[in-house]
Design a protein around this motif. Structure first.
Motif, short mmCIF file in Angstrom:
data_model
loop_
_atom_site.label_atom_id
_atom_site.label_comp_id
_atom_site.label_asym_id
_atom_site.label_seq_id
_atom_site.Cartn_x
_atom_site.Cartn_y
_atom_site.Cartn_z
N GLU A 176 30.89 41.32 24.95
CA GLU A 176 31.42 40.22 25.74
C GLU A 176 30.41 39.73 26.76
N LYS A 177 30.58 38.48 27.15
CA LYS A 177 29.75 37.92 28.21
C LYS A 177 30.34 38.30 29.57
N THR A 178 29.46 38.35 30.54
CA THR A 178 29.92 38.58 31.91
C THR A 178 29.82 37.27 32.68
N PRO A 179 30.57 37.14 33.78
CA PRO A 179 31.43 38.15 34.40
C PRO A 179 32.75 38.31 33.66
N ALA A 180 33.30 39.51 33.73
CA ALA A 180 34.58 39.79 33.09
C ALA A 180 35.36 40.77 33.95
N LEU A 181 36.67 40.61 33.97
CA LEU A 181 37.55 41.48 34.75
C LEU A 181 38.31 42.39 33.80
N LEU A 182 38.19 43.68 34.02
CA LEU A 182 38.93 44.67 33.23
C LEU A 182 40.08 45.21 34.06
N ILE A 183 41.25 45.30 33.44
CA ILE A 183 42.44 45.84 34.10
C ILE A 183 42.94 47.04 33.32
N ASP A 184 43.15 48.15 33.99
CA ASP A 184 43.67 49.37 33.37
C ASP A 184 45.19 49.39 33.56
N LYS A 185 45.91 48.98 32.52
CA LYS A 185 47.37 48.90 32.63
C LYS A 185 48.00 50.29 32.77
N ARG A 186 47.32 51.31 32.25
CA ARG A 186 47.86 52.66 32.38
C ARG A 186 47.93 53.07 33.86
N LEU A 187 46.93 52.66 34.63
CA LEU A 187 46.94 52.99 36.05
C LEU A 187 48.04 52.23 36.78
N ILE A 188 48.26 50.97 36.40
CA ILE A 188 49.33 50.19 37.02
C ILE A 188 50.68 50.84 36.74
N ARG A 189 50.86 51.27 35.50
CA ARG A 189 52.11 51.95 35.13
C ARG A 189 52.31 53.20 35.98
N ALA A 190 51.25 53.99 36.11
CA ALA A 190 51.34 55.23 36.89
C ALA A 190 51.64 54.94 38.36
N ARG A 191 51.00 53.88 38.89
CA ARG A 191 51.23 53.58 40.29
C ARG A 191 52.65 53.06 40.53
N TYR A 192 53.17 52.26 39.59
CA TYR A 192 54.55 51.78 39.75
C TYR A 192 55.51 52.97 39.71
#
Length: 287
Positions: free
Chosen positions: A19-35
């Motif tokens: 992929e080209k940059t810039p790019a934003l990566l989001i870890d949905k597993r962490l969001i789930r754990a934090r919720y």
């Protein structure tokens, strides 16, 4: 926890291959754990994600599926939630200063809870959304906050009571108090001070014949960036103990975390396009 977790770091390395940059990566597993962490420690509270923090559709979808509600501040946020078929019962309007188009769209779609902190806002709500349930935004201490909000929104105690009285006289339904301890708050006692101040307004309102039942303690829940911050459990303990000692047992408590839910789940991947040394300082230029 580290500023970038290992899973995100490995994903970022893999991304660079395709992929080209810039790019934003989001870890949905962490969001789930934090919720789930918020849900565990705020078991009796209504959790409303502050959409302004990151309105990406994948984050909204995930939190909706987990049972989270949403607090919006702008017309664009509301339009996005409605386009995604988020039920109106799951949406509140937390911005005390709203454009008329936001008020109208919320009212037309059955959203019946909004914050306010001025007489002009009462006039707008009474005209465009009659009968709406409202909560006054109270100015509270922002000690320990990286980005204080005390000068932007909120009113002092006496003004808050008078605004609630005026809202009732204007055909609105006063139901509670909103406050915000400031973004990235790192002192847990600040929530206790805010709740104590809210208790005084609650009692003064009761003396004027206004029975409130909702306390929205807002956001301010910190994310771990470069230094340690209080845990969700620590903050929840202070909030729950303070509310239990100052408010009726049937008080509805609402929290509106933003970065506290998703701030640690993202990493921006960029490319260094140039390097330089100026005035003995090293500079990196990114794309």
């Amino acid at each position: 926890m580290p500023f970038v977790n290992d899973h995100l770091l490995e994903a970022a390395k893999s991304l660079l291959a395709s992929e080209k940059t810039p790019a934003l990566l989001i870890d949905k597993r962490l969001i789930r754990a934090r919720y789930e962490e918020f849900r565990t420690h705020f078991s009796k509270a209504r959790i409303c994600y502050a959409v302004k923090c990151n309105p990406h559709h994948a984050i909204i979808t995930l939190l909706y599926e987990l049972g989270c509600d949403f607090e919006i501040s702008s017309l664009g946020e509301l339009e996005r939630l409605l386009a995604m078929k988020i039920p109106h019962q799951r949406i509140t309007v937390g911005n005390p200063v709203k454009v008329p188009s936001l008020i109208k769209l919320a009212y037309e779609n059955g959203i019946d809870l909004a914050a306010f902190d001025s007489y002009s806002e009462i006039e707008k709500l009474a005209s465009l959304a009659p009968g709406t349930k409202v909560g006054v935004r109270l100015s509270v201490p922002n000690d320990g906050s990286e980005w204080p909000l005390t000068k932007k929104f909120g009113v002092e105690s006496d003004d808050a009571v008078e605004l609630l009285v005026k809202a009732r006289a204007s055909g609105l339904e006063p139901v509670g108090i909103f406050f915000h301890v400031g973004s990235q708050c790192t002192l847990v006692d600040t929530w206790a001070k805010a709740i104590e101040k809210s208790r005084a307004v609650w009692q003064l309102a009761a003396e004027r014949g206004i029975k409130l039942h909702m306390l929205n303690v807002g956001g301010g829940f910190p994310a771990t960036y470069l230094k340690p911050v209080p845990s969700v459990a620590e903050i929840a303990r202070v909030i729950e103990d303070s509310v239990a000692g100052a408010f009726p047992g049937d008080t509805e408590v609402v929290i509106a975390p933003g970065r506290g839910l998703v701030g640690e789940a993202g990493v921006l991947v960029a490319t260094v396009t140039a390097k330089a040394v100026m005035d003995s300082e090293r500079w990196l230029y990114l794309d």
